[in-house]
Each structure stands twice: as C-alpha cells, then as structure tokens.
Design an enzyme around this catalytic site. Structure first.
Site, PDB file in Angstrom:
ATOM      1  N   CYS A   1      10.693   4.186 -27.321  1.00  0.00           N
ATOM      2  CA  CYS A   1       9.833   4.781 -28.206  1.00  0.00           C
ATOM      3  C   CYS A   1      10.339   6.264 -28.566  1.00  0.00           C
ATOM      4  CB  CYS A   1       8.421   4.955 -27.478  1.00  0.00           C
ATOM      5  SG  CYS A   1       7.955   5.753 -26.019  1.00  0.00           S
TER       6      CYS A   1
ATOM      7  N   CYS B   1      10.403   8.443 -25.182  1.00  0.00           N
ATOM      8  CA  CYS B   1      11.580   8.752 -24.847  1.00  0.00           C
ATOM      9  C   CYS B   1      12.680   9.725 -25.431  1.00  0.00           C
ATOM     10  CB  CYS B   1      12.476   7.277 -24.683  1.00  0.00           C
ATOM     11  SG  CYS B   1      11.262   5.806 -23.996  1.00  0.00           S
TER      12      CYS B   1
ATOM     13  N   ASP C   1      30.933  32.598 -55.298  1.00  0.00           N
ATOM     14  CA  ASP C   1      29.362  32.118 -55.095  1.00  0.00           C
ATOM     15  C   ASP C   1      29.135  31.671 -53.745  1.00  0.00           C
ATOM     16  OD1 ASP C   1      29.313  32.058 -58.222  1.00  0.00           O
ATOM     17  OD2 ASP C   1      30.127  30.069 -58.085  1.00  0.00           O
TER      18      ASP C   1
ATOM     19  N   ASP D   1      30.311  27.052 -57.657  1.00  0.00           N
ATOM     20  CA  ASP D   1      31.456  26.188 -57.444  1.00  0.00           C
ATOM     21  C   ASP D   1      32.482  26.952 -57.082  1.00  0.00           C
ATOM     22  OD1 ASP D   1      32.049  27.558 -59.910  1.00  0.00           O
ATOM     23  OD2 ASP D   1      33.579  25.847 -60.430  1.00  0.00           O
TER      24      ASP D   1
ATOM     25  N   ASP E   1      25.267  29.231 -61.760  1.00  0.00           N
ATOM     26  CA  ASP E   1      26.610  30.124 -61.924  1.00  0.00           C
ATOM     27  C   ASP E   1      27.024  29.413 -63.707  1.00  0.00           C
ATOM     28  OD1 ASP E   1      28.864  31.794 -61.760  1.00  0.00           O
ATOM     29  OD2 ASP E   1      30.006  29.807 -61.458  1.00  0.00           O
TER      30      ASP E   1
END
Length: 759
Positions: A13, A16, A647, A643, A432
C-alpha cells in the site's frame, strides 16, 4: 550527485511506499528519494562519495522489502515478466479458492442470519467445527501474504495495509476459534458464542480480489511504454564485407551501412547515403504525412519506410537512439511526483497508526457503553478493514503514468509530473521566432514573371534559375532549388557554364545558351537593367520583411522571387487556439523589429520583443513573469518555447520550458516539455492534457478520500444509535477493494484523451 532507479518488491500500500521513502531519505549520502507505489519504483539521488546503489538497496532490505537496480531489471526482463505472470497466476488461484470457500461459509451461516430452517444445508456447513475447517486454509494460505507482511512491518516498527487487514481478519478468526473451543465459557458470561469465520474468509477474499483487479489495471497504465518499446525493429539488414546479413538489432554498430526495403521498419537512427523514399514518422513525431528522405537526410529508428529502398549509415544505436531516449523520458516522468501528491503522502504517513487508534477507541467505547463484545468486535473489524490507504497512494501516480504516456503518443514528451501539473495554470506563452514559429530556414514564398503563362513560361524560367543557383552554396540558392523541385521542375537541370558568384550581389552564368543573372535590386541598377515593371511588387514584399531576388536573362528583367523564413503551416492555427484558451501569446526574437512585426502580424501575435540578444532572453522572461494579469491576481505564469542553444537560458528561466524536438539537444535538456515534431499545436495538446490529467487526479483523490471520510465513521457505528445500522465487515472489505479499483479504472479513462486544437 548521481541518480539510480530501484525496482521494489513487497509493497502492499501507499504506507509501505511512505516507509521506504522515509528510510531512504534518512540514509547516509542520500540527498533525495522518491518512491512511486503505482510503479513499485524508487528514484534516489545520492552522493557517490558517501554511498552507492548496493548500500541503498541494503537500506530497503533492512526494513523488510526487496530492491534491485533498474539495470538488473532490464537485463532480466524476461525473468521478471515470467515472475510477475506467475505471481498473478497464484493470486488468481487464491481468489478462486477463497471465493468457493467463502460461498460455502455464507451458505452455512444463512439459517443464523435469517432465522429460518434450511434443511437442504448440510450440518457440516452449519457447525462451528465445519466452518473452522473451511476458514483455516483461507486464513493461512489465501491470506498468508497479509499476515507475513504485517509481521515484517511490526518487526520494523511500522504499520501498513497488511497490518489493518491481518488485525481485522485475525481478530474475527481468533474470536471465532475461542467461541468454537470454549462456547460454554462465553455463554456463562452472557455472551452468545457466535462465530465469524465467514467474515474473516470473505474479507480476505474480497481484498485479494481487489488486489488482483488493481494489479491488472495498473498493468494497463504502462501501456504507452510497451507500445513505444514495441515499435523497435527486431532485426537489421546490414552490409558486412560484400554480404547483406540479417542480424539482431542489439548487434548493430555505429557506422554500419543498413539496407531498408519498402514496408520495413528502420532499425536505428542514421543518415541516408544512397536512394530516396518516403518515411512514415507518425509513431515518433505524431505527424501523419510521410516525409521524403534523400541522401544526407536523417532517419529515425522505429519509423516505417513506405516507398523506395535506400541505404543509410547508423549514427545512433541502443540507448542513444531517439526512441530509447523517448522511452527513458517517459519512464522518468511516470516515476516523478506531482506537487499535488504531497498532500496524499503526508496523509498516508500517519494514516495507518491513526486508523489503529480509532479502531481501539471504537472497541473501548462500544464495549463500555453497550457491554457487548460482539458489537465492539464487529465495529472494530469494520474500521480496520475499510480504512485501507491503497487508493490514496494510487490516486496521483496512476493518472501521471497514463497522462505522460498519452503525451508521448501525441508527440509531447513530458520530463516531470511537476511540469505536467503546472501547464494547466499557464497564462502566457512566449515563442521564439526562428525555428519555432517559422521553419528556421529560407524558402521561396512568392514567385512572379513579367510574361504571361503561355507555353509554361513560369516553369521554364524557374528551371533556368534553379540550374544557376544549384552551383551556389548560399542558403538562399538552396531555397530556390528546393522550390523548383516542389513546383514540378523535372531533373536533370540544364548545364551551366561560366558560373560566377558576385559577393553581396548575386550569381550569373550561361544556361542553355542564355546569359542569366539573379540578384539584388542594387546589382540590377548597377547593370542598368530596367526593373520598373516589378518594382511595386518587390517593394511590397520587402515591406513584408522578405528578401527579393530578381531574374534577368540577356540583360532583360524576367522574374522576381520573394524569399523568407517561412511560417510553419501549423503556427497560425496554434496561436489562434492558444488565444481562444485565454492565453497571451508573445514573440521573443533577436531579429530586427520590422521582420519580427511582419511575422507576428501574419500569425496573429500582438506583442513582440525584437532585437533581444541571447544573454537578454532570460531576463526578458523574468520581466514578463513579474507582470500581473490584474491588480488582484498573482504574477504571470510563463511558458517559453524555443529550439536553439541561445534559447536554453530562457527555457530554464520560464515556469515551463517547451523545446522544439527538431532543435538542439541543449534546448531540449533545459526544457520541461519537448514537442517532438516541432508542431506548435503540441503546446495546445500539452495544456489540454494537463487540464485532463489534473481533473482526473482530483477525481481520484475524491474517490480515495470519500471512502475513508464516510466509511470509517459508519464502520465505527456512528449510525447505530440513530438507525440501528452497522456496517458488516464483509461490506467494508468489498468497499475497500472497490476504492482502489475505482481509482485505477478512473485513471485509465485518460487513455481516451484526444487533443482538440479548435476546442
């Protein structure tokens, strides 16, 4: 600091999981630990100078659980799968045996429950000793894991679900055994010598049935991982020496030349060296349209070759392939914790001890108030049984597992559960320009000629221009050649003689006996070539921030091209969709103001930050974050989409960094989400998925809490003084099992998630 992942065994459970996480967090050299109950997995960040994975595993073993490294698990994949299947099979057998015996016990108790004579029921089933004989195998074989688990927890001074179940059923069984052995003693004390073997048997069977259904459902939450791993080809046709050999995928080496025929899966990542084809990359990028590939183009492992045959050189194999990295990212995300889970973790930490205290208090109150040991026992057993914390532990991680898997299926890689949770709170998206909103490379966007279309003159002129530009290495020249091919110009192109590139001006040479010059307006003016017929169009295109190239043949102006970094087809649609969702979309670029505003106007973006240097991008994001939506609301929650390497600082500064998968590895490493295909509609998908996942988590938490909030007081007998209602422990067992199953089943509804851009 280093990180290792451990596969755990023995957890029953969420309590635990909390116990293991606390033990790991307190271990020497461990900086941070995260235990995922749904995945049975632990992620541990540690100082390698102070500890190592082996010592960390010993910590888990010392508190009564098993742990082995994720690497071992990968190496022993088949064995582990067989072990899981064997465990599920044994669980099924136990449930079947428990069901049969429980039904017999209930039949035997029907006369006592109903007060009716039932001659058709054998005396053996109605006798105390007969019920004892039937119930004992259920307690000591069907339910053995509950009692051994409770004993382990007791030895390590902790409590878990096994503790609750074993205490509840153990009390019912032992009291029944006492009533079987010493009925006269109980009756002499004014206590009816009733037995509750059927309660102990039915509760264990129902809890075990719930665990069986839960395990099956949990297996479905990892369906996305299995789908991704199943995409990989099993063999590759490799050229070794003068032979083509079919070898297993794990024997392919970098720089191997591999042959791919139509309809086959591409085995690993690589670069085409010979031939052309169209590749279906939808299983990795989510894009349904096949992509044309030629020599020099990259191909992705697990994608499907649709048309022609080709050869490619392997550049990435094994764990370095894009598919392997996607699988790793999804696994990491599924094992991570969302901030909303902290509440559930805090509750489960003290939940089991609190329930045990409530159970003891319940027994004391009812025994003292009513003087009825049977009533006190039934309420106590009911409290212990209904209060299982499993549903609490499953509420968040199961939704995260399914949600991150659906993200991968839709081309959105989610690095962690925290970013998935935060995405639905975004109110500002900063994009961007180059490579994000636009294609990231120049392409011909406009083309006109001074003559009419008679005799297909446009195509002929385009063919001459492409032949000349093919001799140049300039990026704009490549754009002209690509455009010509897209317009149906047939190969081969005419031969070019006396080619010359004039720096900063253009190119010239003889094509099919004609002297061709392609270049700037300034160059045409210097050559005294009259361009008045095309000047209005040229000026308009330049106002739109396009680069223009004039085409002259034998000193006469013939045509004009407009070249720009073209906007991605999906950008306009994505921006509109984000704005419809109530988000502000901002452009951030290092390009000049004029070009930036022209692109922003075309896609519908109102706010532009132009001429921003790479080192200023992060501070610009910070500036936007500090803005307020209005006087009452908090600062803006900002996502940055980019990308390039430049950036990366801005991606890290943003609340949620979103990298374009077609960009650089540095940008993707700094981001929280990655759009594999580079399609901005992925942002819409990510936000919609975040909304769906968070809604699902809240539903799960409601299910988990409502059972315990309502169930424990009812089981304790709060309604008995008013209505005479008591919760039968068997019903409590069914409710407890149903709570976990309902949470996992609800999480599985996320598998039906489908992004809607126009929502």
């Amino acid at each position: 600091m280093e990180t290792c992942q451990l596969q755990l065994q023995g957890m029953s459970c969420a309590s635990c999981a909390s116990t293991i996480e606390q033990a790991l967090s307190n271990a020497k050299g461990v900086r941070k630990s995260n235990v995922n109950f749904a995945l049975s997995q632990a992620t541990v960040t540690y100082d390698p100078n102070l500890t190592n994975p082996s010592l960390i595993q010993d910590v888990v073993k010392d508190i009564g659980y098993k742990a082995f490294s994720q690497q071992e698990n990968e190496d022993q994949g088949d064995e582990e799968k067989a072990a899981r299947e064997a465990e599920q099979k044994e669980l099924t057998y136990k449930v079947i045996v428990g069901c049969v015996i429980s039904i017999l016990l209930i039949i035997g108790m029907l006369p006592m429950m109903t007060g009716l004579e039932m001659a058709w029921i054998p005396d053996f089933l109605q006798s105390r000793w007969g019920q004892f004989i039937l119930a004992t195998p259920v307690i000591f074989w069907v339910g053995t894991d509950f009692f051994t688990g409770a004993w382990k927890a007791f030895k390590h001074h902790s409590a878990n679900m096994d503790t609750l179940v074993s205490l509840g059923t153990g009390v019912a069984y032992l009291y029944s055994l006492f009533a079987t052995l010493f009925p006269d003693f109980l009756e002499s004390q004014g206590i009816s010598a009733e037995v509750y073997y059927e309660v102990a048997s039915v509760v264990i069977t129902l809890v075990l049935l719930g665990k069986l259904l839960e395990n099956r459902a949990k297996g479905q939450t990892s369906e996305a991982i299995r789908k991704l791993m199943g995409l990989q080809a099993k063999t590759a046709r490799v050229i070794r020496g003068q032979q083509e050999l079919d070898i297993p995928i794990d024997q392919v080496m970098v720089k191997d030349t591999i042959v791919v025929r139509p309809g086959e899966k591409i085995p690993v990542d690589g670069e085409v060296v010979e031939g052309e084809s169209s590749i279906d990359e939808s299983m990795v990028t989510g894009e349904p349209i096949p992509v044309k590939k030629k020599a020099g183009d990259e191909v992705i492992g697990a994608t499907i070759n649709k048309t022609g045959s080709f050869k490619f050189k392997a550049t990435k194999v094994g764990k370095d392939t894009i598919l392997a990295q996607i699988v790793k990212l999804v696994q990491d995300a599924q094992g991570s914790k969302a901030p909303i889970q902290q509440l559930a973790d805090q509750v489960t930490g003290w939940f089991v001890p609190a329930v045990m205290a409530v159970a003891i208090l319940t027994f004391i109150i009812w025994f003292n108030v009513m003087g009825n040991v049977t009533l006190a026992m039934i309420t106590t057993v009911g409290v212990l049984i209904i209060a299982c914390p499993c549903a609490l532990g499953l509420a968040t991680p199961t939704s995260i597992m399914v949600g991150t898997g659906k993200g991968a299926e839709n081309g959105v890689l989610i690095k962690g559960a925290d970013s998935l949770e935060l995405a639905h709170k975004l109110n500002t998206i900063v994009c961007d320009k180059t490579g994000t909103i636009t294609q990231g490379k120049p392409s011909v966007t406009n083309y006109i000629t001074v003559k009419e279309l008679a005799n297909n003159y446009e195509i002929e002129l385009l063919k001459i221009a492409a032949a000349l530009e093919k001799q140049s290495e300039h990026p704009l020249a490549e754009a002209v050649v690509n455009y010509a091919q897209s317009q149906g110009v047939k190969m081969p192109l005419p031969e070019v003689r006396n080619f010359e590139a004039v720096a900063g001006m253009g190119v010239q040479g003889k094509v099919s006996g004609k002297f061709v010059q392609i270049g700037t307006q300034r160059w045409m003016d210097a050559l005294n070539i009259n361009t008045q017929s095309l000047d209005p169009t040229r000026q308009q295109w330049e106002q739109e921030a396009k680069t223009t190239a004039l085409i002259a043949i034998d000193g006469q102006i013939e045509g004009l091209m407009g070249i720009a970094d073209a906007i991605k087809p999906s950008s306009v649609e994505a921006v509109k969709a984000l704005q419809r969702m109530g988000l502000e979309v901002v452009m951030l670029t290092g390009d000049n103001q004029k070009t930036a505003e022209a692109i922003a106007d075309e896609v519908g973006i109102k706010r532009v930050f132009a001429q921003v240097r790479p080192d200023q991008k992060a501070s610009t994001i910070q500036q936007i974050q500090q803005e307020r939506l209005n006087r009452k609301q908090k600062n803006k929650i900002v996502a940055m989409v980019g990308d390039g390497i430049n950036d990366a600082p801005a991606l890290a500064q943003a609340d949620v960094g979103i990298a374009i998968g077609t960009g650089t590895d540095v940008a993707m490493a700094a981001s929280d989400l990655t759009l594999i295909s580079g399609d901005l509609n992925g942002i819409v998908t990510a936000i919609q998925l975040s909304h769906a996942t968070m809604r699902n988590i809240k539903e799960n938490l409601f299910f988990a809490y409502i059972y315990n909030t309502l169930g424990i007081p009812i089981a304790a007998g709060i309604l008995y003084p008013f209505f005479g209602w008591l919760l039968n422990p068997m019903i409590a067992g069914a409710a407890m099992a149903f709570s976990s199953v309902s949470v996992v089943t609800n999480a599985l509804r996320l598998r039906n998630f489908s992004p809607t851009v126009n929502r």
